[in-house]
Design a protein around this motif. Structure first.
Motif, mmCIF file in Angstrom:
data_model
loop_
_atom_site.group_PDB
_atom_site.id
_atom_site.type_symbol
_atom_site.label_atom_id
_atom_site.label_comp_id
_atom_site.label_asym_id
_atom_site.label_seq_id
_atom_site.Cartn_x
_atom_site.Cartn_y
_atom_site.Cartn_z
ATOM 1 N N UNK A 7 0.646 -1.125 0.031
ATOM 2 C CA UNK A 7 -0.027 -0.142 0.005
ATOM 3 C C UNK A 7 0.759 1.307 0.187
ATOM 4 N N UNK A 8 1.692 1.348 -0.853
ATOM 5 C CA UNK A 8 2.474 2.624 -0.999
ATOM 6 C C UNK A 8 1.497 3.713 -2.055
ATOM 7 N N UNK A 9 1.211 4.744 -1.685
ATOM 8 C CA UNK A 9 0.468 5.773 -2.168
ATOM 9 C C UNK A 9 1.170 6.967 -2.498
ATOM 10 N N UNK A 10 1.235 7.391 -3.745
ATOM 11 C CA UNK A 10 1.992 8.842 -4.206
ATOM 12 C C UNK A 10 0.833 9.963 -3.921
ATOM 13 N N UNK A 11 1.383 11.023 -3.600
ATOM 14 C CA UNK A 11 0.412 12.109 -3.307
ATOM 15 C C UNK A 11 1.366 13.299 -3.779
ATOM 16 N N UNK A 58 6.150 15.430 -5.596
ATOM 17 C CA UNK A 58 5.212 14.214 -5.304
ATOM 18 C C UNK A 58 6.052 13.325 -3.996
ATOM 19 N N UNK A 59 5.101 12.841 -3.300
ATOM 20 C CA UNK A 59 5.637 12.001 -2.368
ATOM 21 C C UNK A 59 5.264 10.483 -2.359
ATOM 22 N N UNK A 68 8.476 7.393 1.894
ATOM 23 C CA UNK A 68 9.589 6.671 1.717
ATOM 24 C C UNK A 68 10.178 7.175 0.420
ATOM 25 N N UNK A 69 9.715 8.171 -0.454
ATOM 26 C CA UNK A 69 10.446 8.632 -1.719
ATOM 27 C C UNK A 69 9.558 10.132 -1.776
ATOM 28 N N UNK A 70 10.730 10.764 -2.762
ATOM 29 C CA UNK A 70 10.278 12.027 -2.949
ATOM 30 C C UNK A 70 10.736 12.394 -4.619
ATOM 31 N N UNK A 71 9.814 12.953 -5.273
ATOM 32 C CA UNK A 71 10.196 13.400 -6.761
ATOM 33 C C UNK A 71 9.907 15.019 -6.820
ATOM 34 N N UNK A 123 14.730 8.070 -3.022
ATOM 35 C CA UNK A 123 13.761 6.785 -2.304
ATOM 36 C C UNK A 123 14.709 6.249 -1.208
ATOM 37 N N UNK A 124 14.180 6.199 -0.018
ATOM 38 C CA UNK A 124 14.596 5.427 0.952
ATOM 39 C C UNK A 124 15.579 4.118 0.844
ATOM 40 N N UNK A 125 16.485 4.183 1.028
ATOM 41 C CA UNK A 125 17.330 2.839 0.486
ATOM 42 C C UNK A 125 16.765 1.444 1.388
ATOM 43 N N UNK A 126 15.964 1.528 2.289
ATOM 44 C CA UNK A 126 15.453 0.437 2.886
ATOM 45 C C UNK A 126 14.107 0.070 1.955
ATOM 46 N N UNK A 127 13.551 1.063 1.241
ATOM 47 C CA UNK A 127 12.477 0.813 0.424
ATOM 48 C C UNK A 127 12.560 0.261 -0.981
ATOM 49 N N UNK A 128 13.894 0.662 -1.531
ATOM 50 C CA UNK A 128 14.216 0.322 -2.797
ATOM 51 C C UNK A 128 13.754 -1.080 -3.256
ATOM 52 N N UNK A 129 13.556 -1.189 -4.577
ATOM 53 C CA UNK A 129 13.040 -2.412 -5.013
ATOM 54 C C UNK A 129 11.683 -2.814 -5.199
ATOM 55 N N UNK A 130 10.675 -1.814 -4.690
ATOM 56 C CA UNK A 130 9.505 -1.942 -4.361
ATOM 57 C C UNK A 130 8.566 -0.961 -5.454
ATOM 58 N N UNK A 131 9.180 -0.431 -6.522
ATOM 59 C CA UNK A 131 8.689 0.113 -7.524
ATOM 60 C C UNK A 131 8.324 1.590 -7.327
ATOM 61 N N UNK A 132 8.926 2.108 -6.172
ATOM 62 C CA UNK A 132 8.563 3.492 -5.653
ATOM 63 C C UNK A 132 9.082 4.543 -6.819
ATOM 64 N N UNK A 133 10.244 4.519 -7.276
ATOM 65 C CA UNK A 133 10.815 5.294 -8.339
ATOM 66 C C UNK A 133 9.809 5.245 -9.588
ATOM 67 N N UNK A 134 9.388 4.100 -9.942
ATOM 68 C CA UNK A 134 8.534 4.172 -11.089
ATOM 69 C C UNK A 134 7.215 4.828 -10.685
ATOM 70 N N UNK A 135 6.568 4.609 -9.647
ATOM 71 C CA UNK A 135 5.337 5.248 -9.348
ATOM 72 C C UNK A 135 5.581 6.876 -9.093
ATOM 73 N N UNK A 136 6.626 7.279 -8.797
ATOM 74 C CA UNK A 136 6.998 8.614 -8.567
ATOM 75 C C UNK A 136 6.925 9.145 -10.007
ATOM 76 N N UNK A 137 7.831 8.528 -10.826
ATOM 77 C CA UNK A 137 7.906 8.969 -12.331
ATOM 78 C C UNK A 137 6.398 9.177 -13.210
#
Length: 202
Positions: A7-11, A58-59, A68-71, A123-137
């Protein structure tokens, strides 16, 4: 926009009270490049946190609301991290501030007409590999479409092949390489690749 795994959400924007967390993530990703201009970690992070433009971010947040991440991106002359020359001199003093203003100017990128410029993804190093970068893009592309931009532009340094690989997977293509060996000792990189991605306009 959510990710089914965890349940990662981009806001849009920076959640209230999360300025320090966003600055921490941004510094972890770009501190080597920004440290020469903004000083060591505590000082540099404080400057970033106090000069954020939340409407240029965007977070990615988890189910507890933790970031967990920011763009960041630039539009209409404003990017994620603000702080003009006067703000830099006020924080660091006239002499130290002048040198830092010069270094920050080397990192400036002005959007062309119809272009959204990215300020980077962290992206938080501990959360990498979960597709967060792609969601932010994906979120950045949505913003670009809403704003009537015809393309997204970003710069990636040669020392960050992982980021470049992500951008290429998401449809970005290299258009120019600028070699800056004189900046390697100062800012930590010796070449920058500019990448573009065309976006559909409404």
């Amino acid at each position: 926009m959510t990710n089914g795994s965890g349940r990662i959400e981009v806001r849009r924007g920076v959640p209230e009270g999360a300025e320090e967390r966003v600055a921490e993530l941004y510094w972890e990703a770009f501190g080597r490049k920004l440290g020469a201009a903004l000083g060591p970690a505590p000082e540099g992070r404080r400057f970033i946190a106090s000069h954020l433009h939340p409407d240029r971010a965007l977070t990615a947040v988890d189910e507890t609301g933790g970031v967990l991440g920011v763009a960041g991106y630039q539009l209409a002359g404003r990017g994620l991290v603000g702080g003009d020359a006067a703000a830099v001199r006020a924080r660091y003093g006239q002499f130290r501030g002048l040198y830092r203003v010069f270094l920050l100017a080397l990192l400036e990128r002005t959007p062309a007409r119809g272009e959204l410029v990215m300020d980077g993804i962290a992206v938080d190093p501990a959360a990498r590999g979960r597709g967060i970068g792609g969601l932010l893009l994906d979120g950045v592309e949505e913003v670009a479409v809403e704003q009537g931009c015809r393309r997204i532009r970003l710069d990636v340094i040669a020392e960050n092949p992982r980021a470049r690989a992500l951008y290429e997977r998401r449809g970005f293509r290299p258009v120019q390489v600028r070699r800056t060996p004189w900046l390697r000792d100062v800012l930590g990189f010796g070449a920058v690749t500019t990448m573009h991605k065309a976006v559909a306009t409404r």
